[in-house]
Design an enzyme around this catalytic site. Structure first.
Site, PDB file in Angstrom:
ATOM      1  N   SER A  42      24.687  42.193 -21.936  1.00 40.97           N
ATOM      2  CA  SER A  42      25.362  42.249 -20.640  1.00 40.97           C
ATOM      3  C   SER A  42      25.415  40.844 -20.059  1.00 40.97           C
ATOM      4  O   SER A  42      26.014  39.962 -20.671  1.00 40.97           O
ATOM      5  CB  SER A  42      24.650  43.241 -19.708  1.00 40.97           C
ATOM      6  OG  SER A  42      25.367  43.408 -18.500  1.00 40.97           O
ATOM      7  N   THR A  43      24.749  40.589 -18.942  1.00 38.92           N
ATOM      8  CA  THR A  43      24.802  39.286 -18.291  1.00 38.92           C
ATOM      9  C   THR A  43      24.337  38.184 -19.248  1.00 38.92           C
ATOM     10  O   THR A  43      23.238  38.265 -19.788  1.00 38.92           O
ATOM     11  CB  THR A  43      23.923  39.281 -17.031  1.00 38.92           C
ATOM     12  OG1 THR A  43      24.228  40.419 -16.235  1.00 38.92           O
ATOM     13  CG2 THR A  43      24.122  38.009 -16.230  1.00 38.92           C
ATOM     14  N   MET A 162      21.378  42.519 -17.591  1.00 38.13           N
ATOM     15  CA  MET A 162      20.756  43.136 -16.432  1.00 38.13           C
ATOM     16  C   MET A 162      20.623  44.635 -16.642  1.00 38.13           C
ATOM     17  O   MET A 162      21.472  45.265 -17.256  1.00 38.13           O
ATOM     18  CB  MET A 162      21.608  42.846 -15.185  1.00 38.13           C
ATOM     19  CG  MET A 162      21.012  43.277 -13.869  1.00 38.13           C
ATOM     20  SD  MET A 162      22.050  42.774 -12.472  1.00 38.13           S
ATOM     21  CE  MET A 162      21.931  40.986 -12.610  1.00 38.13           C
TER      22      MET A 162
END
Length: 232
Positions: A42-43, A162
């Site tokens: 993700s991030t 995250m």
């Protein structure tokens, strides 16, 4: 041997709820064939995926499926960029496509990517089912479908991101006898997703990002056993 994950100190991982002290890492799985690699990120994931793909010394010998939390259109652009970086063929996954060795399949934005083995061949399937962990695509959906398709013949990788997407799917991978590798905290932009897996005691290896391609190669292409004595 795969080794044992280092300890995770209690505290708060960025982008994730307070992380309790990690329980013991799972027992190392017996050596097992791997038919699929599944990846969640993700991030910070696009850069992590770039370094992962660039680190392949040869096309992976099995299909690699990736969930990167990203909107539609951007996943197609991501696949096109990654395709230029290394020896693997990287594409945005379509529906009902055969899963081929040497290929990396990026889940399209706003669609779950699922492994479908109903025909006896491993194929992609795309789903508009509701979001899981507030995400679509979700790593948990991909990981669980891979376990249904190939049981423990799976290698799961969780990169920077995250939240905790992937933790539930990794639990099923471990229960089935598969292997779980996660990115370490120092090299993660946000140690939420990999930290959640490690804190739950589900990571067989916790390693720096730039070491992950080599770890995958060692697992996917094991060295031949060395003779134990000189021939007579």
């Amino acid at each position: 041997p795969l080794g044992t994950a280092p300890g995770v100190a209690p505290g708060t991982a960025p982008g994730h709820a307070p992380v309790p002290a990690r329980v013991s890492a799972p027992p190392q799985p017996a050596p097992h064939p791997v038919r699929l690699v599944v990846v969640g990120s993700s991030t910070g994931g696009p850069e992590a995926l770039s370094r992962l793909v660039r680190g392949f010394v040869e096309p992976p010998p099995v299909p690699v499926l990736v969930v990167q939390h990203m909107p539609p259109v951007f996943t197609r652009q991501l696949a096109a960029r990654l395709d230029r970086l290394g020896p693997a063929t990287v594409v945005e996954a379509g529906d009902d496509e055969p899963l081929l060795p040497g290929h990396v399949y990026i889940a399209p934005g706003d669609r779950h990517l699922v492994v479908d083995a109903r025909t006896g061949m491993l194929r992609t399937a795309l789903s508009d089912a509701p979001p899981i962990n507030f995400c679509r695509p979700a790593a948990d959906v991909l990981f669980r479908s891979a376990v249904r398709a190939v049981r423990g013949e799976i290698l799961a990788v969780v990169l920077t991101g995250m939240g905790a997407d992937g933790r539930g799917g990794c639990a099923e991978v471990v229960d089935a006898g598969g292997t779980v590798v996660v990115q370490d905290q120092a090299s993660s932009v946000v140690w939420g997703m990999p930290g959640a897996v490690a804190a739950a005691g589900l990571a067989h290896r916790v390693v720096p990002l730039d070491d992950i391609p080599g770890v995958l190669h060692d697992i996917l292409v094991p060295r031949p056993a060395q003779p134990t004595g000189a021939p007579r």
